[in-house]
Design a protein around this motif. Structure first.
Motif, PDB file in Angstrom:
ATOM      1  N   LYS A 269      -1.856  10.140  -2.873  1.00 16.58           N
ATOM      2  CA  LYS A 269      -2.381   9.666  -1.591  1.00 16.58           C
ATOM      3  C   LYS A 269      -3.694  10.342  -1.200  1.00 16.58           C
ATOM      4  O   LYS A 269      -4.451   9.795  -0.396  1.00 16.58           O
ATOM      5  CB  LYS A 269      -1.333   9.864  -0.493  1.00 16.58           C
ATOM      6  N   ASN A 270      -3.952  11.519  -1.771  1.00 13.55           N
ATOM      7  CA  ASN A 270      -5.213  12.203  -1.448  1.00 13.55           C
ATOM      8  C   ASN A 270      -6.369  11.720  -2.327  1.00 13.55           C
ATOM      9  O   ASN A 270      -7.479  12.217  -2.216  1.00 13.55           O
ATOM     10  CB  ASN A 270      -5.049  13.718  -1.583  1.00 13.55           C
TER      11      ASN A 270
ATOM     12  N   PHE B 276       0.841  -1.205   0.000  1.00 10.16           N
ATOM     13  CA  PHE B 276       0.000   0.000   0.000  1.00 10.16           C
ATOM     14  C   PHE B 276       0.876   1.256   0.000  1.00 10.16           C
ATOM     15  O   PHE B 276       0.604   2.227  -0.702  1.00 10.16           O
ATOM     16  CB  PHE B 276      -0.915   0.025   1.220  1.00 10.16           C
ATOM     17  N   LYS B 277       1.917   1.209   0.815  1.00  7.82           N
ATOM     18  CA  LYS B 277       2.806   2.371   0.942  1.00  7.82           C
ATOM     19  C   LYS B 277       3.513   2.672  -0.380  1.00  7.82           C
ATOM     20  O   LYS B 277       3.834   3.833  -0.668  1.00  7.82           O
ATOM     21  CB  LYS B 277       3.830   2.102   2.045  1.00  7.82           C
TER      22      LYS B 277
ATOM     23  N   ASN C 182       2.630   6.329   8.871  1.00  6.77           N
ATOM     24  CA  ASN C 182       2.290   6.780   7.523  1.00  6.77           C
ATOM     25  C   ASN C 182       1.064   7.688   7.580  1.00  6.77           C
ATOM     26  O   ASN C 182      -0.012   7.350   7.065  1.00  6.77           O
ATOM     27  CB  ASN C 182       2.031   5.575   6.609  1.00  6.77           C
TER      28      ASN C 182
ATOM     29  N   LYS D  84       0.208  10.271   6.083  1.00  2.76           N
ATOM     30  CA  LYS D  84      -0.318  10.886   4.861  1.00  2.76           C
ATOM     31  C   LYS D  84      -1.474  10.091   4.263  1.00  2.76           C
ATOM     32  O   LYS D  84      -2.210  10.598   3.422  1.00  2.76           O
ATOM     33  CB  LYS D  84       0.806  11.024   3.830  1.00  2.76           C
ATOM     34  N   PHE D  85      -1.614   8.846   4.690  1.00  2.00           N
ATOM     35  CA  PHE D  85      -2.692   8.019   4.159  1.00  2.00           C
ATOM     36  C   PHE D  85      -3.985   8.287   4.929  1.00  2.00           C
ATOM     37  O   PHE D  85      -3.976   8.450   6.152  1.00  2.00           O
ATOM     38  CB  PHE D  85      -2.344   6.528   4.275  1.00  2.00           C
ATOM     39  N   HIS D  86      -5.093   8.317   4.190  1.00  3.18           N
ATOM     40  CA  HIS D  86      -6.406   8.471   4.826  1.00  3.18           C
ATOM     41  C   HIS D  86      -6.928   7.075   5.146  1.00  3.18           C
ATOM     42  O   HIS D  86      -7.296   6.313   4.245  1.00  3.18           O
ATOM     43  CB  HIS D  86      -7.363   9.204   3.887  1.00  3.18           C
ATOM     44  N   THR D  87      -6.937   6.708   6.412  1.00  3.69           N
ATOM     45  CA  THR D  87      -7.337   5.359   6.811  1.00  3.69           C
ATOM     46  C   THR D  87      -8.431   5.390   7.872  1.00  3.69           C
ATOM     47  O   THR D  87      -8.533   6.339   8.651  1.00  3.69           O
ATOM     48  CB  THR D  87      -6.140   4.565   7.375  1.00  3.69           C
TER      49      THR D  87
ATOM     50  N   GLU E 150      -8.603   6.191  -0.078  1.00  2.87           N
ATOM     51  CA  GLU E 150      -8.671   5.919   1.359  1.00  2.87           C
ATOM     52  C   GLU E 150      -8.609   4.416   1.568  1.00  2.87           C
ATOM     53  O   GLU E 150      -8.936   3.632   0.670  1.00  2.87           O
ATOM     54  CB  GLU E 150      -9.956   6.490   1.954  1.00  2.87           C
TER      55      GLU E 150
ATOM     56  N   ARG F 273      -0.455   3.189  10.688  1.00  2.00           N
ATOM     57  CA  ARG F 273      -1.140   4.477  10.506  1.00  2.00           C
ATOM     58  C   ARG F 273      -0.331   5.620  11.114  1.00  2.00           C
ATOM     59  O   ARG F 273      -0.247   6.715  10.539  1.00  2.00           O
ATOM     60  CB  ARG F 273      -2.533   4.431  11.146  1.00  2.00           C
TER      61      ARG F 273
END
Length: 348
Positions: free
Chosen positions: A67-68, A60-61, A94, A96-99, A71, A91
């Protein structure tokens, strides 16, 4: 009896030949260099996957996608290991990820269907992608799907799945088995009769899921969150083959792990086979019956050969017909997935 066996193998050969033709009707798709436009929600149900999650999270990374514009929604089905802790740590590292991390709500006999149904209402984006915790996704996964969405009028996309196994007979056997399933999936879509998919690489719109009332009608069956939904969509007047496509792309192949014991493999196949009677697809049911009959015909023929009820030349002809069509089918599928040789083919 010899006439019946011959007739069964003839029907089998014609059916496999039909799938081979369908396979060639779907061109291999190559992504373009356009700007990403689609916003995705990656949906991941999991339970006790602490051993597998690190590899998936790392993939995923490494996704080559803004990244925007996606999600990730994790749905925990009451894990008793460190799965949730791993996700919390990831999370934090990282940010910057929307989780989002949810706890599953059990309302049926299928925890995975419950997990997907649980997540759908909170998903902000129109396009949903499901995968499994024991998978690794390619870096251009989302980019390839986005390209395809931009260039096609679709509401559901079925993607390719392959095994990353060891050099053992068990793992090679499963790879051949998966090749046959993937080949049948691609071939059936090429004929406009798609009935099968894999939830490890499955994409559809939120509006499609809602219009089809999700998994209503098959919640009594534990598995099949992917297969029954694709058959619903194929049978729907608003979607059907025009809106449900197979994405045949080398940059969109999700890799997963084979099982490590024959016992586990046997019970997995029993679970998969148990879904067949609930298929909406007539073609899917017919294909299952024909494949079963074709394999059974070879076994019956071998027993008759030992009992000296049929000639060895006739049995050899039956076996050769089946082997040749199976080989062409598997070879064609393998050339798309890896182009590596297929060990243990005759033994398998």
């Amino acid at each position: 009896m010899t006439l019946i066996l011959g007739l069964i193998l003839l029907i089998y050969a014609l059916t496999i030949g039909h799938l081979i033709y369908g396979f060639d009707q779907i061109p291999t798709y190559k992504k373009s260099d356009g700007n990403p436009e689609t916003y995705f929600a990656i949906l991941l149900p999991f339970r006790n996957e602490s051993e597998n999650l690190p590899a998936l999270l790392e993939s995923f990374k490494n996704l080559n996608y803004p990244k925007n514009q996606f999600e990730i929604i994790f749905v925990d089905d009451f894990s008793g290991d460190d799965s949730v802790k791993l996700i919390y740590n990831w999370r934090m590292e990282n940010g910057k990820f929307h989780t989002t991390l949810l706890e599953n709500l059990r309302i049926s006999n299928s925890p995975k269907k419950d997990a997907i149904t649980r997540a759908i209402p909170i998903i902000k984006n129109e396009w949903i992608i499901t995968t499994d915790a024991d998978c690794v996704v390619p870096e251009n996964w989302l980019l390839t799907i986005d390209n395809y969405i931009q260039s096609h009028d679709v509401a559901m996309i079925v993607g390719a799945v392959s095994y990353d196994g060891k050099k053992s007979f068990l793992h090679h056997f499963q790879q051949l088995d998966l090749l046959s399933l993937q080949g049948a999936t691609i071939g059936s879509f090429g004929l406009g009769l798609g009935f099968m998919c894999n939830g490890a690489n499955f994409c559809y719109t939120k509006s499609l899921f809602q219009e089809l009332n999700g998994f209503t009608g098959n919640t009594k069956i534990a598995s099949g969150d992917d297969v029954f939904l694709v058959q619903k969509a194929m049978e729907s007047q608003n979607f059907g083959p025009k809106k449900v496509h197979y994405l045949k792309s080398k940059t969109n192949i999700v890799h997963t792990k084979p099982l490590n014991s024959w016992k586990s493999l046997f019970f997995q196949r029993v679970r998969w086979a148990s879904k067949t009677s609930s298929y909406q697809s007539v073609f899917g049911k017919d294909l299952a019956l024909i494949v079963f009959a074709g394999n059974l015909a070879i076994i019956v023929g071998f027993i008759l050969l030992l009992a000296q009820k049929i000639e060895s030349d006739y049995f050899a002809l039956l076996f050769l017909v089946k082997f040749v069509f199976d080989f062409i089918f598997l070879k064609k599928t393998n050339s798309f997935f890896s182009k590596k040789r297929m060990p243990f083919l005759i033994l398998s």
